[in-house]
Design an enzyme around this catalytic site. Structure first.
Site, short mmCIF file in Angstrom:
data_model
loop_
_atom_site.label_atom_id
_atom_site.label_comp_id
_atom_site.label_asym_id
_atom_site.label_seq_id
_atom_site.Cartn_x
_atom_site.Cartn_y
_atom_site.Cartn_z
N ARG A 58 0.84 -1.21 0.00
CA ARG A 58 0.00 0.00 0.00
C ARG A 58 0.87 1.26 0.00
O ARG A 58 0.53 2.26 -0.63
CB ARG A 58 -0.95 -0.02 1.20
CG ARG A 58 -1.93 -1.20 1.11
CD ARG A 58 -2.92 -1.18 2.23
NE ARG A 58 -3.74 0.02 2.18
CZ ARG A 58 -4.33 0.56 3.25
NH1 ARG A 58 -4.18 0.00 4.43
NH2 ARG A 58 -5.06 1.63 3.12
N GLN A 90 -9.44 9.57 8.28
CA GLN A 90 -9.22 8.18 8.69
C GLN A 90 -8.23 7.51 7.74
O GLN A 90 -7.80 6.39 7.98
CB GLN A 90 -10.54 7.40 8.64
CG GLN A 90 -11.61 7.93 9.58
CD GLN A 90 -12.95 7.29 9.26
OE1 GLN A 90 -13.30 6.25 9.80
NE2 GLN A 90 -13.70 7.91 8.36
N HIS A 108 -6.01 7.62 12.11
CA HIS A 108 -5.67 6.20 12.02
C HIS A 108 -4.22 5.97 11.60
O HIS A 108 -3.87 4.89 11.14
CB HIS A 108 -6.62 5.49 11.03
CG HIS A 108 -8.01 5.35 11.57
ND1 HIS A 108 -9.09 4.97 10.78
CD2 HIS A 108 -8.52 5.53 12.81
CE1 HIS A 108 -10.19 4.94 11.52
NE2 HIS A 108 -9.88 5.28 12.75
N CYS A 116 8.73 2.53 16.35
CA CYS A 116 9.60 1.51 16.94
C CYS A 116 9.02 1.04 18.27
O CYS A 116 8.84 1.84 19.20
CB CYS A 116 11.01 2.06 17.15
SG CYS A 116 12.10 0.86 17.96
N ASN A 201 -21.31 11.64 0.26
CA ASN A 201 -20.90 10.25 0.05
C ASN A 201 -21.57 9.72 -1.22
O ASN A 201 -22.61 10.21 -1.64
CB ASN A 201 -21.32 9.39 1.26
CG ASN A 201 -20.40 8.20 1.47
OD1 ASN A 201 -19.18 8.35 1.50
ND2 ASN A 201 -20.97 7.02 1.63
N LEU A 202 -20.95 8.68 -1.76
CA LEU A 202 -21.49 8.08 -2.97
C LEU A 202 -22.91 7.57 -2.77
O LEU A 202 -23.75 7.62 -3.65
CB LEU A 202 -20.56 6.93 -3.40
CG LEU A 202 -20.66 6.41 -4.81
CD1 LEU A 202 -20.50 7.53 -5.83
CD2 LEU A 202 -19.59 5.34 -5.03
N ALA A 219 -17.12 12.22 -4.69
CA ALA A 219 -16.42 13.25 -3.92
C ALA A 219 -15.74 14.25 -4.85
O ALA A 219 -15.75 15.46 -4.60
CB ALA A 219 -15.39 12.61 -2.99
N1 APR Z 1 -16.96 9.57 -3.67
C1 APR Z 1 -17.63 9.60 -2.48
N2 APR Z 1 -17.81 8.50 -1.71
C2 APR Z 1 -17.31 7.34 -2.15
C3 APR Z 1 -16.62 7.23 -3.40
C4 APR Z 1 -16.45 8.42 -4.17
N3 APR Z 1 -15.82 8.43 -5.32
N4 APR Z 1 -16.25 5.93 -3.55
C5 APR Z 1 -16.69 5.27 -2.49
N5 APR Z 1 -17.33 6.10 -1.64
C6 APR Z 1 -17.93 5.80 -0.33
C7 APR Z 1 -18.52 4.41 -0.23
O1 APR Z 1 -19.88 4.43 -0.66
C8 APR Z 1 -18.39 4.12 1.26
O2 APR Z 1 -19.55 4.54 1.97
O3 APR Z 1 -16.89 5.83 0.62
C9 APR Z 1 -17.20 4.98 1.69
C10 APR Z 1 -15.94 4.18 2.02
O4 APR Z 1 -16.20 3.37 3.14
P1 APR Z 1 -15.11 2.36 3.73
O5 APR Z 1 -14.52 1.56 2.63
O6 APR Z 1 -15.75 1.64 4.84
O7 APR Z 1 -13.94 3.31 4.28
P2 APR Z 1 -13.86 4.15 5.64
O8 APR Z 1 -15.20 4.60 6.06
O9 APR Z 1 -12.81 5.18 5.43
O10 APR Z 1 -13.31 3.07 6.65
C11 APR Z 1 -13.08 3.47 7.98
O11 APR Z 1 -12.17 1.36 8.60
O12 APR Z 1 -10.92 -0.37 7.75
C12 APR Z 1 -10.92 0.68 8.63
O13 APR Z 1 -9.17 1.95 9.52
C13 APR Z 1 -9.83 1.67 8.32
O14 APR Z 1 -9.91 4.07 8.20
C14 APR Z 1 -10.59 2.88 7.85
C15 APR Z 1 -11.90 2.75 8.58
#
Ligand code: APR
Length: 242
Positions: A58, A90, A108, A116, A201-202, A219
């Site tokens: 990553r 996050q 996060h 370390c 959000n999407l 976004a």
């Molecule tokens: N524009 C806006 N929103 C989007 C887009 C986009 N182009 N693409 C995806 N999404 C939305 C999805 O619909 C979803 O609701 O972004 C969100 C991503 O959600 P997650 O994958 O769950 O990510 P996140 O909420 O950041 O996860 C939180 O969980 O795994 C742990 O520590 C990790 O920081 C992370 C935390």
């Protein structure tokens, strides 16, 4: 509604259009791995090689992606907003800072940071880490881990975040599924303390019902539009409608 103190929470969705995968794919896997196998302290104790491999890949990927229009718009808001502003991400990628954001906090952790476990130092890290990584502070080999907050660990700077949420009069959540606490609860804290709340959000997130206002879309399109609206009203003496 008039406001001057803004807190913005971002999640993986804001980096999706840059080409970084979000976490919660429909198969429940995270780049082919179960979360418990790569993102817990237990996983690191059990199989450090696998965990390092996952985060090394990553980190390497960061070199192949660029900030998108949403990161750029938030950096512009940060630069031009005269009131208080805090971007709490996050995300462990570095796209907000590469776009120029400064009032930024990685709750996060960060892919570009190492920690370390021998001497507790934290330091910048841009290469592969692996099990043979040497701490630049105490020079111990094999005790450096990614500076990432794993499941079961306490997110960073919670006191500062709580204080900002309590002072906020506008809270905006962008690209996060609302599935992971404590970040998923920020909207309730902010609303309880009197902030207007907006979700971009999407799709509606798990916590969508807690927001006073929702905008669904990419976004990269919705955030620049929203920032334009906010900066258009940056004269605080004018009432703004959200
Ligand atoms: N524009 C806006 N929103 C989007 C887009 C986009 N182009 N693409 C995806 N999404 C939305 C999805 O619909 C979803 O609701 O972004 C969100 C991503 O959600 P997650 O994958 O769950 O990510 P996140 O909420 O950041 O996860 C939180 O969980 O795994 C742990 O520590 C990790 O920081 C992370 C935390």
């Amino acid at each position: 509604m008039m406001f001057s103190n803004i807190v913005i929470l971002t999640g993986a969705g804001i980096s999706a259009e840059s080409g970084l995968q979000t976490f919660r794919a429909s198969d429940g896997l995270w780049e082919g791995h179960r979360v418990e196998d790569v993102a817990t302290p237990e996983a690191f104790a059990r199989n450090p090689a696998l965990v390092h491999q996952f985060y090394d890949a990553r980190r390497e990927r960061l070199g192949e992606v660029e900030p998108n229009a949403a990161h750029v718009a938030l950096a512009r808001l940060d630069a031009e907003w005269p009131g208080e502003l805090l971007i709490v991400t996050q995300n462990v990628d570095d796209l907000h800072e590469r776009a120029g954001a400064q009032r930024l906090l990685h709750m996060h952790g960060e892919l570009t940071s190492g920690w370390c476990l021998g001497c507790n130092a934290r330091f910048g890290w841009s290469e592969a880490m692996g099990e043979a990584a040497q701490c630049p502070a105490c020079e111990t080999v094999g005790r450096v881990r990614p500076d990432i907050v794993w499941f079961g660990e306490m997110p960073y700077q919670m006191e500062r975040i709580e204080a900002a949420l309590m002072d906020a009069d506008l809270f905006v959540s962008i690209g996060t599924s609302g599935a992971v606490y404590p970040a998923a609860g920020f909207v309730q804290t902010a609303a309880y303390c009197g902030a207007h709340t907006l979700e971009i959000n999407l799709e509606p997130s798990q916590g969508s019902m807690f927001f006073a206002e929702r905008r669904c879309g990419l976004a990269g399109e919705e955030v620049p539009k929203w920032v334009g609206e906010v900066l258009g009203y940056s004269d605080h003496s004018s009432p703004i409608s959200l």
